[in-house]
Write a protein that holds these residues in place. Structure first.
Motif, PDB file in Angstrom:
ATOM      1  N   LEU A 143     -16.749  50.691  19.171  1.00  0.00           N
ATOM      2  CA  LEU A 143     -16.220  52.049  19.296  1.00  0.00           C
ATOM      3  C   LEU A 143     -14.890  52.193  18.573  1.00  0.00           C
ATOM      4  O   LEU A 143     -14.478  53.300  18.226  1.00  0.00           O
ATOM      5  N   GLU A 144     -14.222  51.052  18.355  1.00  0.00           N
ATOM      6  CA  GLU A 144     -12.923  51.112  17.703  1.00  0.00           C
ATOM      7  C   GLU A 144     -13.031  51.626  16.267  1.00  0.00           C
ATOM      8  O   GLU A 144     -12.127  52.303  15.780  1.00  0.00           O
ATOM      9  N   LEU A 145     -14.149  51.306  15.573  1.00  0.00           N
ATOM     10  CA  LEU A 145     -14.272  51.738  14.182  1.00  0.00           C
ATOM     11  C   LEU A 145     -14.303  53.259  14.043  1.00  0.00           C
ATOM     12  O   LEU A 145     -13.495  53.811  13.284  1.00  0.00           O
ATOM     13  N   PRO A 146     -15.209  53.998  14.721  1.00  0.00           N
ATOM     14  CA  PRO A 146     -15.158  55.466  14.562  1.00  0.00           C
ATOM     15  C   PRO A 146     -13.840  56.067  15.034  1.00  0.00           C
ATOM     16  O   PRO A 146     -13.371  57.057  14.455  1.00  0.00           O
ATOM     17  N   ALA A 147     -13.236  55.474  16.074  1.00  0.00           N
ATOM     18  CA  ALA A 147     -11.929  55.977  16.517  1.00  0.00           C
ATOM     19  C   ALA A 147     -10.900  55.817  15.405  1.00  0.00           C
ATOM     20  O   ALA A 147     -10.122  56.738  15.113  1.00  0.00           O
ATOM     21  N   PHE A 148     -10.900  54.656  14.759  1.00  0.00           N
ATOM     22  CA  PHE A 148      -9.949  54.421  13.679  1.00  0.00           C
ATOM     23  C   PHE A 148     -10.243  55.306  12.476  1.00  0.00           C
ATOM     24  O   PHE A 148      -9.326  55.796  11.807  1.00  0.00           O
ATOM     25  N   GLU A 149     -11.529  55.518  12.172  1.00  0.00           N
ATOM     26  CA  GLU A 149     -11.881  56.345  11.019  1.00  0.00           C
ATOM     27  C   GLU A 149     -11.381  57.777  11.191  1.00  0.00           C
ATOM     28  O   GLU A 149     -10.960  58.412  10.214  1.00  0.00           O
TER      29      GLU A 149
END
Length: 202
Positions: free
Chosen positions: A159-165
């Protein structure tokens, strides 16, 4: 929706923001559960609602498809879609499009051939920035890109990837300098930068 307000530098000069649009290339994830609806399109729709960042998205399953749309992206008519968003599996120096189909950064640089001037290449891919810095800088120079952004770590399924994107695309839409984008991300979101292994070549 955010208004499209140009950045103004000291002295009153209008400065062009790094990005007002995204041209997204999304791979066919053969391991994905087709019942799941979240993907690049959902992410970009969210960013568009938050910031007005426009986007074009294309499904990519083969290398010829990728090369065809990459050439489209670099046409003058798409000059306002400054971010090339490459959403594929990855290994150091390689994009995995679907199944065993892969494209190396050298092959992608051959296709871009200096035509990515004024554009930003963003790899939403595991480990692709694990190549040595010299190879990544050669790719940037051969592509002509203003910057190349990606990750050193495995990022799929988190979930960290879409949050960071969301944070990254917002920063690219807000700022006029890549160093300001990197400083903003590393100072405000150090945990995500470290976890994903953010790397920016510019």
């Amino acid at each position: 929706m955010a208004k499209d307000v140009p950045a103004v530098a000291p002295g009153g000069n209008v400065r062009r923001r790094l990005a007002t649009g995204v041209f997204a290339f999304e791979g066919d994830d053969s391991d994905a559960d087709l019942r799941q609806q979240f993907g690049v399109a959902t992410l970009l729709q969210t960013v568009r609602e938050l910031s007005g960042l426009k986007f074009i998205r294309r499904d990519i399953g083969t290398a010829p498809e990728l090369f065809y749309y990459v050439r489209k992206w670099t046409q003058q008519r798409y000059r306002d879609y400054q971010i090339g968003h490459f959403g594929f599996h990855g290994k150091p120096g390689e994009l995995w499009l679907s199944g065993s189909t892969k494209v190396t950064l050298e092959e992608l640089a051959d296709v871009l051939d200096g035509r990515a001037g004024g554009r930003i290449i963003y790899f939403s891919s595991c480990e692709i920035m694990g190549s040595d810095d010299a190879a990544l800088r050669r790719f940037q120079q051969r592509s002509g890109a203003t910057a190349v952004i990606g990750f050193l770590e495995r990022v799929g399924g988190s979930l960290e990837l879409p949050a960071f994107e969301l944070l990254l695309l917002q920063a690219l839409n807000d700022d006029v300098r890549m160093d300001a984008v990197e400083e903003r991300l590393r100072s405000q979101h150090p945990y995500l930068c470290e976890l994903l292994g953010l790397k920016i070549i510019n």
